[in-house]
Motif scaffolding. Structure first.
Motif, PDB file in Angstrom:
ATOM      1  N   MET A   1       0.827  -1.204   0.000  1.00  0.00           N
ATOM      2  CA  MET A   1       0.000   0.000   0.000  1.00  0.00           C
ATOM      3  C   MET A   1       0.867   1.263   0.000  1.00  0.00           C
ATOM      4  O   MET A   1       0.585   2.223  -0.718  1.00  0.00           O
ATOM      5  N   TRP A   2       1.926   1.252   0.838  1.00  0.00           N
ATOM      6  CA  TRP A   2       2.794   2.420   0.921  1.00  0.00           C
ATOM      7  C   TRP A   2       3.502   2.668  -0.410  1.00  0.00           C
ATOM      8  O   TRP A   2       3.647   3.812  -0.843  1.00  0.00           O
ATOM      9  N   GLU A   3       3.900   1.588  -1.053  1.00  0.00           N
ATOM     10  CA  GLU A   3       4.558   1.715  -2.354  1.00  0.00           C
ATOM     11  C   GLU A   3       3.609   2.352  -3.362  1.00  0.00           C
ATOM     12  O   GLU A   3       4.025   3.193  -4.179  1.00  0.00           O
ATOM     13  N   GLU A   4       2.350   1.968  -3.325  1.00  0.00           N
ATOM     14  CA  GLU A   4       1.352   2.528  -4.235  1.00  0.00           C
ATOM     15  C   GLU A   4       1.158   4.018  -3.981  1.00  0.00           C
ATOM     16  O   GLU A   4       1.064   4.823  -4.916  1.00  0.00           O
ATOM     17  N   ILE A   5       1.103   4.408  -2.717  1.00  0.00           N
ATOM     18  CA  ILE A   5       0.917   5.817  -2.359  1.00  0.00           C
ATOM     19  C   ILE A   5       2.117   6.651  -2.800  1.00  0.00           C
ATOM     20  O   ILE A   5       1.973   7.778  -3.297  1.00  0.00           O
ATOM     21  N   CYS A   6       3.315   6.079  -2.654  1.00  0.00           N
ATOM     22  CA  CYS A   6       4.540   6.825  -2.968  1.00  0.00           C
ATOM     23  C   CYS A   6       4.684   7.131  -4.453  1.00  0.00           C
ATOM     24  O   CYS A   6       5.350   8.108  -4.819  1.00  0.00           O
ATOM     25  N   CYS A   7       4.075   6.311  -5.322  1.00  0.00           N
ATOM     26  CA  CYS A   7       4.230   6.551  -6.756  1.00  0.00           C
ATOM     27  C   CYS A   7       3.019   7.298  -7.324  1.00  0.00           C
ATOM     28  O   CYS A   7       2.718   7.201  -8.511  1.00  0.00           O
ATOM     29  N   SER A   8       2.327   8.054  -6.465  1.00  0.00           N
ATOM     30  CA  SER A   8       1.151   8.815  -6.896  1.00  0.00           C
ATOM     31  C   SER A   8       1.195  10.231  -6.351  1.00  0.00           C
ATOM     32  O   SER A   8       1.733  10.483  -5.261  1.00  0.00           O
ATOM     33  N   ASP A   9       0.622  11.170  -7.119  1.00  0.00           N
ATOM     34  CA  ASP A   9       0.463  12.538  -6.619  1.00  0.00           C
ATOM     35  C   ASP A   9      -0.731  12.641  -5.680  1.00  0.00           C
ATOM     36  O   ASP A   9      -0.834  13.599  -4.909  1.00  0.00           O
ATOM     37  N   PHE A  10      -1.640  11.674  -5.772  1.00  0.00           N
ATOM     38  CA  PHE A  10      -2.794  11.643  -4.876  1.00  0.00           C
ATOM     39  C   PHE A  10      -2.352  11.095  -3.525  1.00  0.00           C
ATOM     40  O   PHE A  10      -1.775  10.010  -3.447  1.00  0.00           O
ATOM     41  N   LYS A  11      -2.610  11.831  -2.458  1.00  0.00           N
ATOM     42  CA  LYS A  11      -2.202  11.416  -1.122  1.00  0.00           C
ATOM     43  C   LYS A  11      -3.420  11.303  -0.204  1.00  0.00           C
ATOM     44  O   LYS A  11      -4.374  12.076  -0.314  1.00  0.00           O
ATOM     45  N   PRO A  12      -3.400  10.314   0.707  1.00  0.00           N
ATOM     46  CA  PRO A  12      -4.524  10.149   1.631  1.00  0.00           C
ATOM     47  C   PRO A  12      -4.771  11.414   2.448  1.00  0.00           C
ATOM     48  O   PRO A  12      -3.837  11.982   3.022  1.00  0.00           O
ATOM     49  N   ARG A  13      -6.022  11.855   2.456  1.00  0.00           N
ATOM     50  CA  ARG A  13      -6.377  13.057   3.219  1.00  0.00           C
ATOM     51  C   ARG A  13      -7.501  12.789   4.216  1.00  0.00           C
ATOM     52  O   ARG A  13      -7.480  13.315   5.317  1.00  0.00           O
ATOM     53  N   TYR A  14      -8.477  11.997   3.812  1.00  0.00           N
ATOM     54  CA  TYR A  14      -9.602  11.707   4.704  1.00  0.00           C
ATOM     55  C   TYR A  14      -9.687  10.198   4.955  1.00  0.00           C
ATOM     56  O   TYR A  14      -9.607   9.400   4.025  1.00  0.00           O
ATOM     57  N   PHE A  15      -9.872   9.838   6.217  1.00  0.00           N
ATOM     58  CA  PHE A  15     -10.073   8.449   6.586  1.00  0.00           C
ATOM     59  C   PHE A  15     -11.413   8.327   7.310  1.00  0.00           C
ATOM     60  O   PHE A  15     -11.725   9.140   8.180  1.00  0.00           O
ATOM     61  N   GLU A  16     -12.185   7.302   6.935  1.00  0.00           N
ATOM     62  CA  GLU A  16     -13.513   7.120   7.540  1.00  0.00           C
ATOM     63  C   GLU A  16     -14.314   8.431   7.461  1.00  0.00           C
ATOM     64  O   GLU A  16     -14.893   8.868   8.455  1.00  0.00           O
ATOM     65  N   LEU A  17     -14.317   9.039   6.284  1.00  0.00           N
ATOM     66  CA  LEU A  17     -15.020  10.309   6.088  1.00  0.00           C
ATOM     67  C   LEU A  17     -16.508  10.089   6.333  1.00  0.00           C
ATOM     68  O   LEU A  17     -17.179   9.349   5.613  1.00  0.00           O
ATOM     69  N   ASN A  18     -17.019  10.737   7.361  1.00  0.00           N
ATOM     70  CA  ASN A  18     -18.350  10.451   7.901  1.00  0.00           C
ATOM     71  C   ASN A  18     -19.393  11.436   7.370  1.00  0.00           C
ATOM     72  O   ASN A  18     -19.308  12.642   7.614  1.00  0.00           O
ATOM     73  N   PHE A  19     -20.381  10.887   6.643  1.00  0.00           N
ATOM     74  CA  PHE A  19     -21.516  11.682   6.175  1.00  0.00           C
ATOM     75  C   PHE A  19     -22.717  11.352   7.054  1.00  0.00           C
ATOM     76  O   PHE A  19     -23.369  10.318   6.886  1.00  0.00           O
ATOM     77  N   SER A  20     -22.998  12.234   8.013  1.00  0.00           N
ATOM     78  CA  SER A  20     -24.111  12.031   8.947  1.00  0.00           C
ATOM     79  C   SER A  20     -24.401  13.358   9.633  1.00  0.00           C
ATOM     80  O   SER A  20     -23.606  14.299   9.534  1.00  0.00           O
ATOM     81  N   PRO A  21     -25.533  13.471  10.336  1.00  0.00           N
ATOM     82  CA  PRO A  21     -25.871  14.752  10.973  1.00  0.00           C
ATOM     83  C   PRO A  21     -24.781  15.291  11.891  1.00  0.00           C
ATOM     84  O   PRO A  21     -24.585  16.501  11.984  1.00  0.00           O
ATOM     85  N   ASN A  22     -24.054  14.417  12.561  1.00  0.00           N
ATOM     86  CA  ASN A  22     -22.989  14.857  13.470  1.00  0.00           C
ATOM     87  C   ASN A  22     -21.607  14.470  12.954  1.00  0.00           C
ATOM     88  O   ASN A  22     -20.641  14.469  13.715  1.00  0.00           O
ATOM     89  N   GLY A  23     -21.521  14.167  11.656  1.00  0.00           N
ATOM     90  CA  GLY A  23     -20.263  13.711  11.089  1.00  0.00           C
ATOM     91  C   GLY A  23     -19.446  14.819  10.475  1.00  0.00           C
ATOM     92  O   GLY A  23     -19.665  16.015  10.743  1.00  0.00           O
ATOM     93  N   ASP A  24     -18.502  14.427   9.630  1.00  0.00           N
ATOM     94  CA  ASP A  24     -17.624  15.397   8.967  1.00  0.00           C
ATOM     95  C   ASP A  24     -18.385  16.229   7.939  1.00  0.00           C
ATOM     96  O   ASP A  24     -18.089  17.410   7.729  1.00  0.00           O
ATOM     97  N   LYS A  25     -19.339  15.582   7.273  1.00  0.00           N
ATOM     98  CA  LYS A  25     -20.153  16.238   6.265  1.00  0.00           C
ATOM     99  C   LYS A  25     -21.610  15.834   6.483  1.00  0.00           C
ATOM    100  O   LYS A  25     -21.893  14.751   6.995  1.00  0.00           O
ATOM    101  N   PRO A  26     -22.559  16.701   6.102  1.00  0.00           N
ATOM    102  CA  PRO A  26     -23.964  16.326   6.268  1.00  0.00           C
ATOM    103  C   PRO A  26     -24.358  15.228   5.302  1.00  0.00           C
ATOM    104  O   PRO A  26     -23.748  15.070   4.236  1.00  0.00           O
ATOM    105  N   PRO A  27     -25.383  14.450   5.637  1.00  0.00           N
ATOM    106  CA  PRO A  27     -25.847  13.404   4.720  1.00  0.00           C
ATOM    107  C   PRO A  27     -26.540  14.019   3.511  1.00  0.00           C
ATOM    108  O   PRO A  27     -26.983  15.167   3.548  1.00  0.00           O
TER     109      PRO A  27
END
Length: 256
Positions: A1-27
């Motif tokens: 997984m790390w090797e895959e991330i290293c050869c990309s310009d796309f980098k992990p930014r959000y983990f378990e991004l929560n769409f809910s009334p009390n989450g990271d983003k509204p549903p």
């Protein structure tokens, strides 16, 4: 997984991004048939490159995927995630990929050198999913040397260096937007059925019923399940069927 991330310009930014009334983003919410609906959930991982987005969905089992599954309302999950990101105005969707959450095992009847084992292992890591076909986006998703195949992306090339659409899972920007729009149309279709009290038993196949908690209640038996159909993987054909341009949509046997 790390090797895959290293050869990309796309980098992990959000983990378990929560769409809910009390989450990271509204549903994502809508109404139909006198009922209110809210689409809630978590996206395992979202990688970003500027305003461009890559959805990563971890899977622990042996995932089967063909783009044409969406025509029957199956395997919509990655495109539902893209729809949620679009509704939240988080950026431009560029890829949705399934990532095995476990090490890939290799089988061999003969003893292998470490180099041979690495070669066989590398053949198993190509991701399932859909990616944008533009060269600059592909290069940002995975850096490759001239003349070398992509290791991680579901993209293959012909001898002349052009992308082989029959061996790749790709879409133009417009095609990807149409797929996301179709996903929303399917959600509206499902919600109208729920609001209308439609509980018709229409399994798409044995895989749809194998782990269903309600199988005993709907009395589905193996002999009543529809026959397996050849998966549709060609993006252009899927888009044509979505837009009603595929003519008969059938082969000589009367099946899709």
């Amino acid at each position: 997984m790390w090797e895959e991330i290293c050869c990309s310009d796309f980098k992990p930014r959000y983990f378990e991004l929560n769409f809910s009334p009390n989450g990271d983003k509204p549903p994502f919410m809508w109404e139909t048939g006198g009922m209110s609906f809210a689409l809630k959930g978590k996206i395992d991982r979202v990688d970003t490159f500027g305003d461009k987005l890559k959805v990563v969905d971890y899977k622990t089992g042996n995932k089967k995927y063909a783009l044409g599954d969406i025509l029957k309302g199956k395997n919509l999950q990655p495109f539902i995630y893209m729809l949620m990101l679009k509704k939240a105005e988080m950026g431009e969707n560029c890829a949705a990929l399934f990532l095995p959450a476990k090490a890939e095992y290799i089988n061999s009847e003969e003893a292998l050198t470490e180099a041979q084992a690495d070669k066989k292992r590398s053949d198993t890591v190509r991701r399932l999913g859909l990616v944008r076909a533009e060269e600059d986006i592909l290069e940002a998703l995975e850096h490759t040397e001239a003349g070398r195949e992509h290791r991680w992306l579901p993209v293959a090339h012909k001898r002349d260096g052009s992308i082989d659409p029959k061996k790749s899972s790709i879409a133009t920007g417009n095609q990807m937007e149409r797929i996301i729009a179709f996903t929303e149309e399917k959600l509206m279709e499902f919600s109208r059925a729920v609001a209308g009290g439609d509980v018709t038993v229409e399994p798409a196949g044995e895989d749809s019923c194998r782990y269903c908690a309600f199988r005993s209640a709907c009395f589905v038996e193996g002999g009543k399940l529809p026959a397996a159909e050849k998966p549709i993987t060609d993006t252009e054909r899927v888009i044509d069927i979505i837009d009603g341009k595929d003519g008969e949509e059938e082969n000589e046997n009367g099946q899709i």
